[in-house]
Design a protein around this motif. Structure first.
Motif, short mmCIF file in Angstrom:
data_model
loop_
_atom_site.label_atom_id
_atom_site.label_comp_id
_atom_site.label_asym_id
_atom_site.label_seq_id
_atom_site.Cartn_x
_atom_site.Cartn_y
_atom_site.Cartn_z
N LEU A 225 0.82 -1.21 0.00
CA LEU A 225 0.00 0.00 0.00
C LEU A 225 0.86 1.26 0.00
CD1 LEU A 225 -2.79 -0.88 2.60
CD2 LEU A 225 -3.06 -0.67 0.13
N ASN A 226 1.95 1.20 0.71
CA ASN A 226 2.78 2.40 0.89
C ASN A 226 3.95 2.48 -0.09
OD1 ASN A 226 1.23 3.32 3.13
ND2 ASN A 226 2.22 1.77 4.40
N LYS A 227 3.98 1.62 -1.06
CA LYS A 227 5.07 1.65 -2.03
C LYS A 227 5.02 2.96 -2.83
CE LYS A 227 7.05 -0.77 -6.00
NZ LYS A 227 6.99 -1.94 -6.91
N PRO A 228 6.11 3.70 -2.92
CA PRO A 228 6.09 5.00 -3.59
C PRO A 228 6.09 4.92 -5.12
CG PRO A 228 8.28 4.53 -2.72
CD PRO A 228 7.39 3.42 -2.23
N GLY A 229 6.67 3.89 -5.69
CA GLY A 229 6.79 3.81 -7.15
C GLY A 229 5.67 3.02 -7.78
N ARG A 230 5.85 2.69 -9.06
CA ARG A 230 4.85 1.93 -9.80
C ARG A 230 4.85 0.48 -9.34
NH1 ARG A 230 2.73 4.15 -14.32
NH2 ARG A 230 2.35 2.08 -15.19
N TYR A 231 3.70 -0.19 -9.46
CA TYR A 231 3.58 -1.59 -9.10
C TYR A 231 4.06 -2.47 -10.25
CZ TYR A 231 0.46 -0.14 -5.30
OH TYR A 231 -0.08 0.44 -4.18
N THR A 232 4.64 -3.61 -9.88
CA THR A 232 4.88 -4.66 -10.88
C THR A 232 3.53 -5.29 -11.21
OG1 THR A 232 5.16 -6.41 -9.24
CG2 THR A 232 7.13 -5.12 -9.84
N ASP A 233 3.49 -6.09 -12.26
CA ASP A 233 2.24 -6.76 -12.62
C ASP A 233 1.74 -7.62 -11.46
OD1 ASP A 233 2.34 -5.57 -15.08
OD2 ASP A 233 3.11 -7.35 -16.13
N GLU A 234 2.65 -8.30 -10.81
CA GLU A 234 2.26 -9.16 -9.69
C GLU A 234 1.72 -8.33 -8.53
OE1 GLU A 234 4.40 -12.30 -6.60
OE2 GLU A 234 5.30 -11.95 -8.58
#
Length: 351
Positions: A225-234
């Motif tokens: 939830l708190n990841k600052p960058g873009r998400y991987t597909d997974e």
């Protein structure tokens, strides 16, 4: 017995009226009388509430007693006044017809004074007992409605309290802010207000249920939830699971606000063209609540900064939503949004 009930005596023979009045006066009734059906109807319909009983002859010139009784019973204002037929007709067909048109009793002439006294007294007392019962029922019904309304109000307040607590918990575990959630509620309610198929209750429901749209994020890993960058597909697939999680959390409630919140949590990421998630619903397969919150959420989120993005200029936000009409968003809702744009912008920058 109640004080001075009034009896209407209808007979085309004056002597018959006088005889009935002489017999009944010892029970302290008040009397009105008429010598034909039309006159009787006019008098009764002027003040139907004053009459406790009608003694009605059958054989009269012009309108007979059966017709008079039928007219009285067809009028809601006079339908409950008891009618006793007082007549010389003793054939079974006449008696049957008297009851069929609504008479409560049938006394044949010549009658015994005691018979008239007793039957009159019984039917008047029964009539007033029914009136009293009806009044008690109305009082009871009013009390029940009041208590039911009170109970429903308390239940709704409990639901609102529960939503508030869950929303606070959601804020603490995701990037949602209290201000965003407040604005989202108001934007969703405003869209509902202008939607032609929704009513005031829908506006109220959306205002209170919309804050639960992302409740399923409580079951997504905090580091994701708190990841600052873009998400991987997974990672994006894991993030998308919050729609199902929210629905599963709320779906078993029968309370209207929670049921609405379950729908919104499940469907606010569906897209008009069927390319959304979690079920790929198309167009009006998506509940109107889900469609409304989808637009409201994107509008406010783009117009404000998050830890992973800067706020967009309002013109860019409006053009983005306009460009996705019929693709991501319900075209009717986009039209409402554009028609009342100043009001939506005012909410967006009010807090």
């Amino acid at each position: 017995m109640l004080k001075n009930p009034r009896i209407m005596i209808v007979d085309d023979v004056v002597v018959n009226i006088q005889v009935a009045m002489n017999i009944l006066k010892e029970d302290h009734y008040d009397f009105s009388f008429a010598m034909n059906g039309s006159e009787a109807l006019e008098l009764i319909e002027q003040e139907p509430e004053v009459f406790s009983l009608i003694l009605l002859d059958v054989m009269m010139p012009g309108m007979d007693g059966f017709e008079v009784c039928q007219i009285l019973k067809n009028n809601p204002a006079t339908a409950d006044i008891p009618v006793i037929f007082l007549t010389a007709r003793v054939d079974i067909d006449s008696i049957s017809k008297g009851f069929a048109v609504g008479g409560v009793d049938y006394i044949t002439k010549p009658f015994h004074p005691e018979e008239l006294l007793v039957r009159t007294k019984n039917h008047i007392e029964l009539f007033h007992a029914r009136l009293l019962l009806k009044q008690h029922c109305l009082v009871l019904e009013t009390k029940v409605k009041h208590e039911r309304h009170k109970l429903l109000s308390e239940l709704e307040e409990n639901q609102k309290d529960m939503i508030f607590m869950l929303t606070e918990l959601m804020e603490s575990t995701s990037d949602e802010t209290g201000k965003h959630i407040k604005r989202l509620s108001e934007i969703a309610a405003l869209l509902a207000k202008y939607h032609p198929s929704l009513n005031d209750e829908d506006v109220e429901i959306l205002y209170h249920a919309a804050p639960m749209h992302d409740i399923g994020k409580m079951m997504v890993a905090p580091e994701l939830l708190n990841k600052p960058g873009r998400y991987t597909d997974e990672e994006f697939e894991a993030m998308k699971s919050h729609a199902n999680h929210g629905y599963e959390l709320l779906k078993n409630s029968e309370r209207k606000l929670i049921k609405a919140a379950a729908i919104i949590a499940h469907e606010h990421h569906e897209k008009w063209n069927g390319q959304g998630y979690p079920r790929g619903l198309i167009g009006t397969q998506i509940h109107i609540y889900g469609r409304i919150v989808a637009l409201a959420d994107v509008f406010d989120a783009l117009a404000h900064s998050r830890r992973y993005k800067d706020a967009w200029q309002i013109d860019d936000v409006v053009n983005y939503i306009k460009g996705l009409s019929g693709i991501q968003f319900d075209p009717e809702l986009v039209a409402i949004f554009l028609e009342h744009l100043d009001e939506f912008i005012a909410i967006c920058y009010s807090k």
